[in-house]
Design a protein around this motif. Structure first.
Motif, mmCIF file in Angstrom:
data_model
loop_
_atom_site.group_PDB
_atom_site.id
_atom_site.type_symbol
_atom_site.label_atom_id
_atom_site.label_comp_id
_atom_site.label_asym_id
_atom_site.label_seq_id
_atom_site.Cartn_x
_atom_site.Cartn_y
_atom_site.Cartn_z
ATOM 1 N N ALA A 276 0.845 -1.214 0.000
ATOM 2 C CA ALA A 276 0.000 0.000 0.000
ATOM 3 C C ALA A 276 0.872 1.253 0.000
ATOM 4 C CB ALA A 276 -0.916 -0.015 1.218
ATOM 5 N N LEU A 277 1.955 1.216 0.786
ATOM 6 C CA LEU A 277 2.822 2.391 0.864
ATOM 7 C C LEU A 277 3.468 2.669 -0.499
ATOM 8 C CD1 LEU A 277 4.147 4.614 2.572
ATOM 9 C CD2 LEU A 277 5.937 2.979 3.189
ATOM 10 N N ALA A 278 3.954 1.620 -1.150
ATOM 11 C CA ALA A 278 4.613 1.803 -2.451
ATOM 12 C C ALA A 278 3.621 2.340 -3.489
ATOM 13 C CB ALA A 278 5.215 0.480 -2.924
ATOM 14 N N LYS A 279 2.427 1.783 -3.465
ATOM 15 C CA LYS A 279 1.398 2.244 -4.415
ATOM 16 C C LYS A 279 1.149 3.737 -4.212
ATOM 17 C CE LYS A 279 -3.111 0.871 -6.046
ATOM 18 N NZ LYS A 279 -4.416 0.490 -5.627
ATOM 19 N N ASP A 280 1.047 4.122 -2.961
ATOM 20 C CA ASP A 280 0.777 5.525 -2.655
ATOM 21 C C ASP A 280 1.955 6.416 -3.064
ATOM 22 O OD1 ASP A 280 -1.244 7.236 -1.071
ATOM 23 O OD2 ASP A 280 0.722 7.901 -0.370
ATOM 24 N N CYS A 281 3.170 5.938 -2.828
ATOM 25 C CA CYS A 281 4.362 6.734 -3.173
ATOM 26 C C CYS A 281 4.485 6.890 -4.696
ATOM 27 C CB CYS A 281 5.624 6.085 -2.617
ATOM 28 S SG CYS A 281 5.699 6.070 -0.825
ATOM 29 N N HIS A 282 4.168 5.822 -5.437
ATOM 30 C CA HIS A 282 4.199 5.928 -6.903
ATOM 31 C C HIS A 282 3.174 6.969 -7.373
ATOM 32 C CE1 HIS A 282 7.043 2.866 -8.237
ATOM 33 N NE2 HIS A 282 6.574 2.058 -7.305
ATOM 34 N N ALA A 283 2.032 6.985 -6.669
ATOM 35 C CA ALA A 283 0.948 7.890 -7.103
ATOM 36 C C ALA A 283 1.251 9.342 -6.790
ATOM 37 C CB ALA A 283 -0.370 7.466 -6.446
ATOM 38 N N ASP A 284 1.790 9.616 -5.600
ATOM 39 C CA ASP A 284 1.969 11.034 -5.226
ATOM 40 C C ASP A 284 3.413 11.516 -5.315
ATOM 41 O OD1 ASP A 284 3.254 10.165 -2.922
ATOM 42 O OD2 ASP A 284 1.625 10.641 -1.567
ATOM 43 N N GLY A 285 4.334 10.591 -5.596
ATOM 44 C CA GLY A 285 5.729 10.995 -5.787
ATOM 45 C C GLY A 285 6.451 11.365 -4.501
#
Ligand code: UVW
Length: 312
Positions: A276-285
């Motif tokens: 979940a954290l990686a997905k979020d980081c990819h999305a918001d940079g």
């Protein structure tokens, strides 16, 4: 191990002869506030694996699956085995049997050793019957709070997940940070997404555990020197061992546990779930966050389950 790590750096004595938390000493109040400055959106993402999952937990093959079972529930009131409490209330209870390293967890600094000495030079005999030194207790008393940085190593290699045989070195860590546009700063809690444990759910246990050898970092003097120079307090990954299980060159196991944990006092947070954290980081940079972890205060424990919280 002794020969390989003969010239490897050590932090023994750096925080005194009685130290039991090692590189967590780098996480001062100023470092906590530096982590707090990474909170820019108010997002909270937890990074613990599900414990006693119906599809099976990712654990090292020598350990057994966590088992949770009810000791009482509504059925016991239905059958007449239990009577409601005075006033009519009823309740359910359960218990769990698991390895302390059997899910997302922190290792105690004395968890792994060679040459009969654990972290800070304490004799390995201090582990007998329970960790008298360098157990999880002092780490749990302190908690782990600082600026965390996530590197998606699988994405860096162009994969959903690294696979058995995939190795990582210092150049990959630096390359992933550069690609993501994030700077790894001194005293950062370093988190790496490898993705491998997610394959348990897609491949099934038989294929997943066959010839088990997790992908991940392998030992090199440059890698260890970098961790030493950067004064990294905690290494966190979504693999069981935080390193490749069998070094492809030496065939040795737990080399980085020895070089980083035993010698430098770097704490290990393993079996995280960074999906979940990686997905979020990819999305918001945004790849940095406040990292918060509070292992359980297990008396003389070699480690403890933990739920990690990333706050952005
Ligand atoms: C060992 O590999 C011995 O332990 P862990 O990876 O769980 O720290």
């Amino acid at each position: 191990m002794s020969q390989l790590l003969a010239g490897s750096p050590k932090n023994w004595g750096r925080w005194g002869p009685n130290d039991q938390v090692g590189a967590l000493n780098f996480l001062t109040s100023a470092e906590v506030l530096r982590g707090v400055r990474a909170i820019r959106q108010g997002k909270v993402i937890t990074c613990g694996e599900l414990i006693a999952s119906p599809t099976g937990d990712p654990i090292f093959p020598s350990r057994t699956q966590p088992k949770r079972s009810n000791t009482q529930d509504r059925g016991d009131y239905d059958s007449g085995r239990l009577k409601p409490l005075p006033g009519g209330a009823q309740y359910a209870d359960d218990q769990i049997t698991m390895f302390l390293q059997g899910s997302t967890q922190y290792d105690a600094l004395g968890h792994v050793w060679y040459e009969d000495q654990i972290w800070n030079g304490y004799p390995a005999s201090e582990t007998i019957g329970g960790m008298n030194k360098a157990s999880i207790e002092p780490i749990a008393e302190r908690g782990i709070v600082g600026r965390g940085v996530l590197l998606d190593m699988a994405a860096y290699k162009g994969k959903f997940a690294l696979e058995k045989g995939d190795t990582l070195g210092l150049e990959d860590i630096l390359g992933a940070a550069k690609k993501q546009g994030v700077t790894i700063e001194k005293h950062d809690v370093l988190c790496m997404r490898i993705g491998f444990l997610q394959l348990l759910h897609t491949q099934g246990p038989q294929k997943f555990y066959a010839d088990f050898n997790e992908p991940g970092m392998i030992y090199s003097p440059e890698l260890v020197d970098w961790f030493h120079k950067m004064e990294i307090p905690a290494l966190c990954t979504d693999t069981i061992s935080n390193e490749m299980d069998f070094d492809p060159e030496t065939g040795m196991q737990v080399t980085l546990h020895c070089a980083l944990m035993r010698n430098l006092g770097i704490t290990f947070n393993e079996i995280c779930n960074f999906e979940a954290l990686a997905k979020d980081c990819h999305a918001d940079g945004q790849w940095d966050f406040l990292y918060v972890a509070a292992p359980l205060k297990v008396h003389k424990g070699t480690g403890s389950p933990v739920n990690v919280v990333a706050i952005k």
